[in-house]
Design a protein around this motif. Structure first.
Motif, short mmCIF file in Angstrom:
data_model
loop_
_atom_site.label_atom_id
_atom_site.label_comp_id
_atom_site.label_asym_id
_atom_site.label_seq_id
_atom_site.Cartn_x
_atom_site.Cartn_y
_atom_site.Cartn_z
N UNK A 54 32.24 41.00 43.13
CA UNK A 54 33.38 40.29 42.88
C UNK A 54 34.70 40.76 42.76
N UNK A 55 35.83 39.88 43.12
CA UNK A 55 37.01 40.57 43.07
C UNK A 55 37.51 41.07 41.84
N UNK A 56 36.90 40.91 40.58
CA UNK A 56 37.12 41.25 39.13
C UNK A 56 36.37 42.17 39.00
N UNK A 57 35.36 42.66 39.63
CA UNK A 57 34.30 43.59 39.34
C UNK A 57 33.44 42.90 38.16
N UNK A 58 32.93 41.82 38.36
CA UNK A 58 32.26 41.08 37.02
C UNK A 58 30.84 41.12 37.29
#
Length: 285
Positions: A54-58
């Motif tokens: 994911x783009x927020x490294x979640x």
């Protein structure tokens, strides 16, 4: 429509000369992929970026929806996947900052769904050579042109995570002859083969795991410092790869992986059986 997909961190998208065309919000029979897909153009070639975590490294490694990721890339016309992955080194001569163009995997993950063919339609594909030799060669050449210290083969030990190894585990993996260790490329590579998509990994070494007596044990802060430098080299490598890459679809045995692997008469199956795998088998219908 044939596109190259890149699975990796969102930092790879900020490449000089990249032309972003669209953000693709894809649904699959397996749910949503890790994030929206970024459709872009590099040196006239269409590329699809997918941030694995994911783009927020979640999303941790064991929670990634690998089936949705690969199926989404199949839906948007990806014919090859470049996996850009951070790994630990299990060998003295693979130093932090080195790249390894992996040719083999050992899968030690658990409880990750690793097939699209979960019944009633069954398929068995070959994973003897799980990485596309042609794609590997092109990536190796791009690294060499940019004078990136690169090892042209290696076995990637895929661990479950999200914790790092114990010292005992790290030494066991070394005794097995493993070269690098990470948490994400399985079942990704298996699913790419079932989807008849070429797959290759550029493993970017960030640390010596915890086996090395003269180096600090692996930690997030150490990994991030080296990773930042590695991402810069990966961007240069990818730019060179697309500058050199022949345009159009390249013939490859990866694209025929299911030819003799499906153990069912597809035309005799009902819609409920075919719907989840339709993008994978439609050429046989």
């Amino acid at each position: 429509m044939q596109r190259t997909a890149i699975i990796g961190g969102s930092g790879l998208y900020q490449m000089e000369g990249i032309e972003v065309l669209d953000e693709l919000d894809i649904d699959t029979p397996y749910g949503k992929p890790s994030d929206t897909l970024t459709l872009a153009k590099i040196h006239g070639q269409e590329v699809v970026f997918l941030p694995r975590h994911g783009k927020t490294h979640s999303i941790p490694p064991h929670k990634i929806n690998y089936r949705a990721n690969i199926y989404a890339l199949k839906l948007v016309g990806a014919s090859q996947i470049i996996s850009v992955s951070a790994v630990g080194s299990l060998r003295e001569d693979i130093a932090p900052g080195d790249f390894v163009i992996v040719d083999q995997f050992v899968d030690r993950t658990r409880e990750r769904v690793s097939t699209f063919f979960d019944g009633p339609i069954v398929a068995h594909v070959s994973l003897a050579d799980p990485v596309c030799a042609s794609l590997r060669s092109q990536l190796q050449q791009a690294c060499e042109q940019q004078h990136i210290t690169t090892h042209n083969k290696g076995t990637y030990m895929v661990m479950q995570g999200p914790q790092f190894s114990t010292r005992a585990e790290s030494n066991v993996y070394r005794s097995w002859g493993m070269d690098v260790i990470g948490m994400t490329n399985m079942p990704e590579a298996k699913l790419a083969r079932e989807a008849e998509i070429c797959y290759a990994t550029v493993a970017m070494c960030t640390d010596y795991d915890c086996w090395h007596e003269n180096e600090d044990d692996v930690s997030v802060s150490n990994v991030l410092e080296v990773m930042h430098k590695n991402v810069g080299k990966a961007k240069i490598m990818l730019d060179t790869f697309f500058k050199n890459k022949p345009k159009g679809k390249q013939a490859c045995a990866c694209h025929q992986a299911l030819q003799h692997g499906i153990f069912a008469d597809l035309k005799a199956q009902d819609d409920n059986a075919l719907r989840p795998i339709h993008a994978l088998v439609k050429r046989f219908l």
